[in-house]
Design an enzyme around this catalytic site. Structure first.
Site, PDB file in Angstrom:
ATOM      1  CG  MET A  24      24.804  47.424 110.278  1.00  0.00           C
ATOM      2  SD  MET A  24      26.544  46.801 110.133  1.00  0.00           S
ATOM      3  CE  MET A  24      27.482  47.975 109.128  1.00  0.00           C
ATOM      4  CG  HIS A  31      19.450  53.794 107.569  1.00  0.00           C
ATOM      5  ND1 HIS A  31      20.455  54.753 107.810  1.00  0.00           N
ATOM      6  CD2 HIS A  31      20.032  52.872 107.432  1.00  0.00           C
ATOM      7  CE1 HIS A  31      21.457  53.990 107.940  1.00  0.00           C
ATOM      8  NE2 HIS A  31      21.421  52.912 107.574  1.00  0.00           N
ATOM      9  CD  GLN A  55      27.701  43.763 108.172  1.00  0.00           C
ATOM     10  OE1 GLN A  55      26.651  43.178 108.475  1.00  0.00           O
ATOM     11  NE2 GLN A  55      27.564  44.927 107.385  1.00  0.00           N
ATOM     12  N   GLY A 141      18.541  48.537 100.741  1.00  0.00           N
ATOM     13  CA  GLY A 141      18.954  49.876  99.699  1.00  0.00           C
ATOM     14  C   GLY A 141      19.825  49.601  98.368  1.00  0.00           C
ATOM     15  CD  GLU A 142      17.874  50.182  93.266  1.00  0.00           C
ATOM     16  OE1 GLU A 142      18.133  51.575  92.966  1.00  0.00           O
ATOM     17  OE2 GLU A 142      16.940  49.619  92.765  1.00  0.00           O
ATOM     18  CD  GLN A 147      23.942  44.624 102.497  1.00  0.00           C
ATOM     19  OE1 GLN A 147      25.017  44.580 103.220  1.00  0.00           O
ATOM     20  NE2 GLN A 147      23.109  45.962 102.710  1.00  0.00           N
ATOM     21  CB  VAL A 170      18.355  58.778  99.983  1.00  0.00           C
ATOM     22  CG1 VAL A 170      18.110  60.092 100.386  1.00  0.00           C
ATOM     23  CG2 VAL A 170      17.151  57.829  99.966  1.00  0.00           C
ATOM     24  CB  SER A 179      27.215  56.217 103.597  1.00  0.00           C
ATOM     25  OG  SER A 179      28.024  55.474 104.265  1.00  0.00           O
TER      26      SER A 179
END
Ligand code: AMP
Length: 271
Positions: A24, A31, A55, A141-142, A147, A170, A179
């Site tokens: 996004m 990312h 979402q 990504g974990e 998700q 990360v 984030s």
């Protein structure tokens, strides 16, 4: 790197093995690490940038979501992206759009319970993006552990021709998981925010050393409030794959969501 805005243009440019990273935008090193993983796979690396309105269960959250396409494009290119796919809302949701994918069970818990409709929006847009692109390897990504599990469930259930890969979270040097939402933190909230990682790390250690699940969860919950968080949605030690209550001997994951200075943060750890 080529920027494309329509599905027709995207499909015309795809060839060979396709490696896909949906985002996004408001890109950061988390990312970029996924784009580098994708680019290391050889073939064509595609990143999508689409702030998916369906979402967001809160219009204010959607309006406040940070956006900077030029900066995103530079980060994507330097991480090895070949195709930067940034569709308009009309390309993704044509007039009269009426279809939605709903996952029951695990998707209705945790994030699903606190953000009603969130995973329907995620599943629907991810399925659409996979359809735009066709067979591919896709990278998630974990950081967004639930998700990952929801997308994995959907890929199995709908036989989607997608091979999933998951990249590690990360973090900033002080432990805060990167984030896009971190940009919204006030200086005071940003200073206190690493307490999320600190408290779940301590709870994970206590759990591994024999502390009962509920006690470890409660300690992290109270620790977060004491460290300046306004609200804790959940701190839970769960089965890592099903997100159900943990049983002896199963792979466990500690997942958490809490709000500080009006910004809701999530994090998770293997425990
Ligand atoms: P988003 O743009 O927030 O939808 O995230 C796009 C992808 O990047 C998702 O698969 C996220 O899980 C992943 N991601 C976001 N933050 C991080 C991070 N700190 N480390 C690793 N992956 C991340």
């Amino acid at each position: 790197m080529k920027t494309v805005r329509t599905v027709a243009d995207l499909r015309a440019k795809l060839s060979g093995n396709v490696h896909f990273v949906p985002t996004m935008g408001s890109l950061h090193e988390g990312h970029a690490s996924l784009i580098r993983m994708a680019a290391a796979g050889g073939g064509t690396t595609v990143m999508s940038l689409f702030v998916n309105p369906t979402q967001f269960n809160d219009q204010k959250d959607l309006d406040a979501y940070p956006r900077d396409e030029d900066a995103d494009s530079r980060i994507a290119e330097s991480a090895g992206c070949d195709i930067f796919f940034a569709p308009g809302a009309q390309d993704v949701y044509p007039d009269g759009f009426a279809t939605s994918i709903h996952l029951s069970g695990m998707a209705e818990k945790w994030e699903g319970a606190h953000r009603p409709g969130h995973f329907d929006g995620v599943a629907t847009v991810v399925a659409k993006l996979f359809n735009f692109i066709g067979p591919c390897t896709a990278y998630f990504g974990e950081k967004d552990w639930q998700q990952c599990r929801v997308v994995e469930r959907m890929v199995i259930d709908l036989n989607l021709p997608v091979d999933l890969r998951f990249g590690p979270t990360v973090r900033e040097p002080d432990g805060l998981a990167m984030s896009s939402r971190n940009e919204l933190l006030s200086p005071e909230a940003r200073y206190a925010a690493p307490a999320l990682y600190k408290n779940i790390t301590e709870a994970g250690t206590s759990f591994r050393e024999g502390m009962p699940v509920t006690l470890a969860e409660r300690r992290a919950h109270h620790g977060l409030l004491a460290d300046g968080f306004d609200k804790v949605d959940y701190v839970a030690i769960v089965n890592a794959l099903t997100l159900e209550p943990i049983e002896e001997g199963e792979d466990a994951r500690l997942i958490a969501a809490a709000t500080i200075g009006g910004v809701r943060l999530i994090d998770n750890l293997p425990v």
